[in-house]
Design an enzyme around this catalytic site. Structure first.
Site, mmCIF file in Angstrom:
data_model
loop_
_atom_site.group_PDB
_atom_site.id
_atom_site.type_symbol
_atom_site.label_atom_id
_atom_site.label_comp_id
_atom_site.label_asym_id
_atom_site.label_seq_id
_atom_site.Cartn_x
_atom_site.Cartn_y
_atom_site.Cartn_z
ATOM 1 N N ARG A 1 -36.195 -25.583 42.895
ATOM 2 C CA ARG A 1 -35.209 -24.501 42.923
ATOM 3 C C ARG A 1 -35.655 -23.215 42.476
ATOM 4 O O ARG A 1 -35.078 -22.074 43.156
ATOM 5 C CB ARG A 1 -34.331 -24.803 41.838
ATOM 6 C CG ARG A 1 -33.066 -25.913 42.356
ATOM 7 C CD ARG A 1 -32.431 -26.957 41.168
ATOM 8 N NE ARG A 1 -31.446 -25.818 40.244
ATOM 9 C CZ ARG A 1 -31.359 -25.995 39.227
ATOM 10 N NH1 ARG A 1 -31.677 -27.068 38.408
ATOM 11 N NH2 ARG A 1 -30.544 -24.797 38.615
ATOM 12 N N LYS B 1 -31.261 -34.867 31.262
ATOM 13 C CA LYS B 1 -32.192 -34.684 30.330
ATOM 14 C C LYS B 1 -31.346 -35.148 28.897
ATOM 15 O O LYS B 1 -32.191 -36.045 28.150
ATOM 16 C CB LYS B 1 -32.800 -33.483 30.036
ATOM 17 C CG LYS B 1 -33.910 -33.256 31.357
ATOM 18 C CD LYS B 1 -34.469 -31.911 31.155
ATOM 19 C CE LYS B 1 -33.418 -30.884 31.714
ATOM 20 N NZ LYS B 1 -34.091 -29.495 31.963
ATOM 21 N N ASP C 1 -35.830 -34.147 37.727
ATOM 22 C CA ASP C 1 -35.365 -32.925 37.379
ATOM 23 C C ASP C 1 -36.402 -31.889 37.399
ATOM 24 O O ASP C 1 -36.479 -30.647 37.716
ATOM 25 C CB ASP C 1 -34.655 -32.836 36.023
ATOM 26 C CG ASP C 1 -34.295 -31.245 35.636
ATOM 27 O OD1 ASP C 1 -33.549 -30.744 36.374
ATOM 28 O OD2 ASP C 1 -35.052 -30.963 34.482
ATOM 29 N N HIS D 1 -28.481 -28.506 22.729
ATOM 30 C CA HIS D 1 -29.270 -27.965 23.797
ATOM 31 C C HIS D 1 -28.911 -26.439 24.045
ATOM 32 O O HIS D 1 -27.544 -26.372 23.981
ATOM 33 C CB HIS D 1 -29.017 -28.820 25.119
ATOM 34 C CG HIS D 1 -29.733 -28.194 26.139
ATOM 35 N ND1 HIS D 1 -31.044 -28.487 26.553
ATOM 36 C CD2 HIS D 1 -29.388 -27.255 27.390
ATOM 37 C CE1 HIS D 1 -31.756 -27.901 27.432
ATOM 38 N NE2 HIS D 1 -30.683 -27.110 28.029
ATOM 39 N N SER E 1 -28.701 -30.969 35.922
ATOM 40 C CA SER E 1 -30.243 -30.666 35.250
ATOM 41 C C SER E 1 -30.262 -30.866 33.806
ATOM 42 O O SER E 1 -31.246 -31.694 33.351
ATOM 43 C CB SER E 1 -30.592 -29.226 35.730
ATOM 44 O OG SER E 1 -31.642 -28.980 34.961
HETATM 45 N N1 URA Z 1 -31.954 -25.564 31.957
HETATM 46 C C1 URA Z 1 -32.233 -26.555 32.584
HETATM 47 O O1 URA Z 1 -32.767 -27.392 32.150
HETATM 48 N N2 URA Z 1 -31.852 -26.548 33.965
HETATM 49 C C2 URA Z 1 -31.195 -25.542 34.666
HETATM 50 O O2 URA Z 1 -31.024 -25.818 35.877
HETATM 51 C C3 URA Z 1 -30.964 -24.598 34.060
HETATM 52 C C4 URA Z 1 -31.289 -24.481 32.638
#
Ligand code: URA
Ligand code: CA
Length: 442
Positions: free
Chosen positions: A168, A187, A161, A82, A183
């Site tokens: 947010r 995932k 999320d 990621h 967050s």
């Molecule tokens: N990427 C994400 O998936 N969530 C965040 O809060 C910041 C970057």
């Protein structure tokens, strides 16, 4: 339990229990807790912070707000990667086949681009016939057969999320370390892999602007992952400028294939090898980072990584002739050289502005329903530390919308600052963070 009491508790800087955190996430997912409650609680979390235990509980609650993927029908160690978001970041297209070529299973779920950042799925869709909507059975079958598959993220991964992230975004509560870590990790954990490498970007174009915050975020995410039984490592990389030279879709596919042919820009290559080496170590195919790095370099020079890329494209319906003939990829009608407005050494590049210039040319989308132009994009010829003159091009624009060039140029030029004194070429890899601590790169 009442959401009002939970908000008040965090407002008064008290620690929330696991049950309170789960109550909030479940209620917000099923709409029994409203946006105004969630907004107030997010701001209280932003101001008073969460400790490590609260952050882990938050991650777990978000992860379980939707589907979790079961990859147990794939044999061996499954790996995932990621990135916290970059401009011109083509790493997945290279990393997935590169690592797969060593017999490591790469079951990848990727996203589409939004705003100034691109998405792997959009880039891959530049390839004629390539599709990313495989059934779960086919996804697993492909990974078992050829070690790699890339699909679009299913709607059901961490729905809490999705809602929280949108909220947010409009309530000035994005850049809190607990909220970012939960967050991202919710995932990744829901996607089911055994080992995860995180590319944590630091710098002007990133969520975190300084090194210390990046180390804190990386350390927290590694702890969360390891705490949930997944091997997790993080690479801290500089996001002072776009990665590689290409920003767009088809042109980033070309850049990826160049690297897989053992050519292409050094920064992108180094990042892929560094991220990959961590995965190779975690998948137990090498004992040390150096051994893993050398193994991967070998896979680039002997053509094996490219072969796995071809297998990946073919297995998902794509025509593979473009690998040896880039002319068969989407081509822009208008190709324009862009010249610097002044002479000097390039001192800074605001990556976001370059990303937006590329979006203006047609390579990105403002809203998820927008169509993108796969041929559009920017090829950067000069980067930080390079000396430029006004009679030598610094970039090439590609677009099918001639009218966009003027606006894109304005945005592009606003990204650059120059200096009369010479400027060092920035170092890309800053550190590697594992459960054993931080290894700083010199
Ligand atoms: N990427 C994400 O998936 N969530 C965040 O809060 C910041 C970057
Ligand atoms: Ca690139």
């Amino acid at each position: 339990m009442r959401i009002y009491d939970i908000i008040m508790k965090k407002r008064d800087n008290e620690e929330l229990s696991k049950e309170e955190i789960k109550f909030f996430i479940d209620g917000y997912t099923d709409d029994s807790i409203h946006d105004y409650h969630a907004s107030a609680l997010l701001m209280a979390i932003f101001l008073n912070k969460m400790n490590e235990r609260e952050t882990i509980d938050l991650t777990e609650a978000i992860m379980h707000s939707g589907e979790t993927i079961d990859l147990s029908n794939i044999e061996g160690i499954k790996v995932d990667k990621h990135s916290t978001g970059g401009v011109g970041d083509t790493t997945t297209l290279i990393l997935a086949p590169l690592v797969a070529s060593l017999g490591i299973k790469f079951a990848k779920m990727s996203g589409r681009g939004l705003g100034h950042t691109g998405g792997t799925i959009d880039k891959l869709e530049s390839i004629k016939g390539f599709h990313t909507s495989l059934s779960t059975e086919d996804f697993i079958k492909n990974v078992n057969d050829i070690n790699v598959a890339v699909i679009g993220q299913t709607k059901n991964i961490a729905p809490a999320d999705k809602k929280l992230y949108s909220l947010r975004d409009v309530t000035a509560t994005v850049d809190n370390i607990s909220l970012i870590a939960s967050s991202i990790m919710s995932k990744k954990l829901a996607a089911g892999s055994d080992a995860i490498v995180l590319d944590v970007k630091v710098g002007s174009g990133a969520f975190v602007k300084n090194y210390e915050d990046a180390v804190e975020l990386a350390t927290l995410m590694v702890k969360i992952g390891e705490g949930m039984g997944r091997r997790t490592m993080a690479v801290i990389s500089e996001m002072a400028q776009p990665l590689g030279n290409a920003i767009g879709n088809a042109i980033e596919v070309i850049e990826a294939v160049d690297i897989l042919k053992n050519e292409g820009p050094d920064d992108l290559r180094e990042l892929c090898l560094t991220l990959g080496a961590n995965l190779v170590v975690m998948a137990k195919k090498a004992d040390t980072f150096e051994d893993a790095y050398n193994l991967l370099e070998e896979q680039l020079s002997n053509g094996e990584a490219l072969k796995y890329f071809e297998n990946l494209i073919d297995a998902q319906g794509g025509e593979t002739n473009f690998i040896n003939n880039y002319d068969s990829l989407p081509k822009a009608k208008f190709i324009e050289e862009v010249f610097p407005l002044k002479e000097g050494y390039i001192k800074t590049i605001e990556s976001d502005d370059v990303g937006i210039a590329s979006l203006i040319l047609g390579a990105g989308r403002e809203n998820l329903e927008d169509e993108i132009d796969h041929a559009a994009g920017i090829y950067i010829l000069k980067k930080i530390g390079d000396y430029v003159t006004t009679d030598e091009p610094m970039a090439i624009f590609y677009t099918n919308k001639e009218s966009s060039i003027k606006d894109a140029k304005k945005r592009f030029h606003s990204a650059f600052e120059y200096s009369d004194e010479s400027i060092e070429h920035p170092k890309l890899i800053k550190a590697i963070v594992s459960k054993d601590g931080v290894t700083k790169f010199k």
